[in-house]
Design a protein around this motif. Sequence first.
Motif, PDB file in Angstrom:
ATOM      1  N   LYS A 171       5.932 -25.346 -44.004  1.00 42.24           N
ATOM      2  CA  LYS A 171       5.195 -26.385 -44.765  1.00 42.24           C
ATOM      3  C   LYS A 171       3.689 -26.111 -44.724  1.00 42.24           C
ATOM      4  N   ARG A 172       3.083 -26.325 -45.837  1.00 39.39           N
ATOM      5  CA  ARG A 172       1.635 -26.136 -45.907  1.00 39.39           C
ATOM      6  C   ARG A 172       0.913 -27.372 -45.359  1.00 39.39           C
ATOM      7  N   SER A 173      -0.235 -27.131 -44.674  1.00 37.99           N
ATOM      8  CA  SER A 173      -0.998 -28.246 -44.080  1.00 37.99           C
ATOM      9  C   SER A 173      -1.558 -29.174 -45.148  1.00 37.99           C
ATOM     10  N   GLY A 174      -1.830 -28.685 -46.331  1.00 43.33           N
ATOM     11  CA  GLY A 174      -2.393 -29.521 -47.401  1.00 43.33           C
ATOM     12  C   GLY A 174      -1.466 -30.637 -47.794  1.00 43.33           C
ATOM     13  N   ASN A 175      -0.177 -30.414 -47.690  1.00 44.09           N
ATOM     14  CA  ASN A 175       0.773 -31.465 -48.047  1.00 44.09           C
ATOM     15  C   ASN A 175       0.648 -32.672 -47.128  1.00 44.09           C
ATOM     16  N   ILE A 176       0.363 -32.441 -45.841  1.00 44.94           N
ATOM     17  CA  ILE A 176       0.213 -33.538 -44.869  1.00 44.94           C
ATOM     18  C   ILE A 176      -1.032 -34.366 -45.182  1.00 44.94           C
ATOM     19  N   VAL A 197      -2.538 -34.723 -48.020  1.00 45.10           N
ATOM     20  CA  VAL A 197      -2.326 -35.500 -49.249  1.00 45.10           C
ATOM     21  C   VAL A 197      -1.494 -36.731 -48.970  1.00 45.10           C
ATOM     22  N   ARG A 198      -0.406 -36.490 -48.188  1.00 52.59           N
ATOM     23  CA  ARG A 198       0.437 -37.642 -47.863  1.00 52.59           C
ATOM     24  C   ARG A 198      -0.322 -38.704 -47.081  1.00 52.59           C
TER      25      ARG A 198
END
Length: 727
Positions: A50-55, A57-58
């Motif tokens: 999983k990419r850190s950017g997704n966290i 954003v969430r």
Amino acid sequence: MASNGNRRPPLVADQRAQQSPRARSGGSSGGGRSGSGGGGRKPPRKRAPKRSGNIVVRLLRWVLRLIWGVVWRVGLAATLVMAAATFYFYTTLPADLTDLLDGRARGSVTMLDADGQVFAWRGESFGGFTTSDQVSENLVHAIVATEDRRFYWHMGVSPRGILGAIASNIAAGRGPFRGAGGSTITQQVAKLLCLGRPYDPDTWATEAEYEADCREGTVWRKIQELPYAFALELHYTKADILTIYINRAFLGAGSRGFEAASQRYFGHSAATLSPAEAAMLAGLLVAPSYYAPTRNLERAQERAAVVLGLMHEQGYLTDAEYEHARTHPATLHDAADRSTGGFFADWVMQTGPAWLTRDTTEDVRIQTTLDQRVQHQAEAAVADVFANRVRQGSTAEAAVLVMSADGAVRGMVGGRGYVPGGFNRATQALRQTGSAFKPFVYALAMDDGYQPYDLVDDSPLTINVPGSGPWTPRNYSNDFLGYMPLVEALARSQNIPAVRISEAMGRERVRQAANAFGLHSDLAEGPSLALGSSEATLLDMTAAFAGILNGGSAVRPYGFTSLTLAGESTPLMTIGSGIGERVISEDAAQRLIWMMTQVIEAPYGTGRRAQLPDGRQAAGKTGTTTSARDAWFVGFTADYVVGVWMGNDDNSPLTGVTGGGLPAEIWREVMTRISAGTPLHPLPMTVPRRPDLEPPTTRGTPGTTQGGGGSLSDTVMGILNGILGGN
């Protein structure tokens, strides 16, 4: 059939097809087994990291959802609270608009001079109810252009105006809520109405504290003003809200409402205001006391020019109208332009009934006795003498009082400079009277039948005062002139003859006569009574001299003739005259008046500098106290009684001043100015026949008294000399 068992299910094939090329290629070193057998076990798939950017954003989305959830809930709660508060305030607003137009806790007093012209105001004057459609259209335009250009379009609050005010305050280096507030006219009305809370003396110690609380500018108070402003907009029309504002706004100089301010500054109704006048009044709203034209006309005109620019910019004035108003600024009418009779007005407020003056809850009109011409001339005379005949830097003070013979006060100067509510030296300063008291000693002698040419002994005298021991009076010149007529003794202001006469008449009788003439302060009980060792106000002294002029009747000084409630025609109180009971006979008063003319006319008189240039008859008396702490000249013509006092407020001695000096000169200046152009009227006096007198050759004890009328001859005075201990 066996071959069917080796066929992959379609689902597996689809999953395989979805795998990445790298997965399908058989994996990397250390991977799974070879797939050539067809029946082997497949290695587990690896999930993509999983990419850190997704966290982030969430998390951001979650925070925003949380904030939104809080905001809309808080907003909803605030809206409900605001709606409830608005509804509450709506229910408290009266249906009758007039209940909100006059919020003063106390009434006002308007004073008119003897000719019926307004010259002074006290308290907060209210010009009466007026509506926004009754005042000049220029005034409505000036108010809207200056205070709330979007007044007719908002619902009581202007967010744009508030944000603009915050930005302006920050740019000026102030706090966001310090300085400009961005309040609409409706919000200002909410403040003027104090959110519907009336003045309660049980809650606030003074009305000033109540006003200060109403004007509080905290953030919480501004928040409270919002629902009240909404309630006003819902309950009343825009014209109604503007009407409340026009009637309740404070506009300086004690004016509450634009009608009162228009009358105060321009002398006419707000219905006839020109653009320049309307701009000047609207300009006061930002700082009424600072921009009041009675305080600084030039500053008020500069502020009015700014308002005119706004009116022109917003289309309320054409180019021609703007240019004319700008080049012809508003000016004050005569009564407002001149500060007339401030000391007099303060005195009227103190002497009138409190329920109609100081503590009135009604608007009262007082018809006074003031003559503005006389007042101006008296003020000018004092200023002229101090400017041209008193050394620079002198702190000496002066007071002047002008009165008619019946006690009507026509002019009053309570000091060299007027301060509202300040110390009035004409009515409040109790000072020793000195020789100005002597006429009341001689008045009693005249009433007892003595004549101006009767003789009195001016030789050394010592009186034994019980409890104090020997007392030896001295003359101002420290010399003794022997026997002299009473008229000469008074004109020279010799002390020893005055004491001899007082002792002959009886001190208690002298005290009673002085009290009857209006000198009500505690008078000295010893023999120094005759020399003016007691204190009195200039008002009382002038009134006492008026009693001599009017023929010997006591005078009660008065400053008003009627008090009437505004709008009423029948006075609540009237005064016709101040003349009271008779003190001495008219014949005695007329003989005394002639004696007092010699104070001014005789070559040896102490008041020669008071002689009037037009030959008008005048009488008076000088007075100088010990160490020249007080200097007096009180006198009269047939038309006016004028009293003058000079001294220092700290009771320190004057330098080179006696009653026959500067006070006499001030008296002459005042009397000359107020009498200019009036007919020459003779004094009501009796000129005695001068007897053929020869000075006595000895100072021994005389023989017998003269017959015929009880005159105080030299023989009688010789007996008195022996009784009183003359040497």
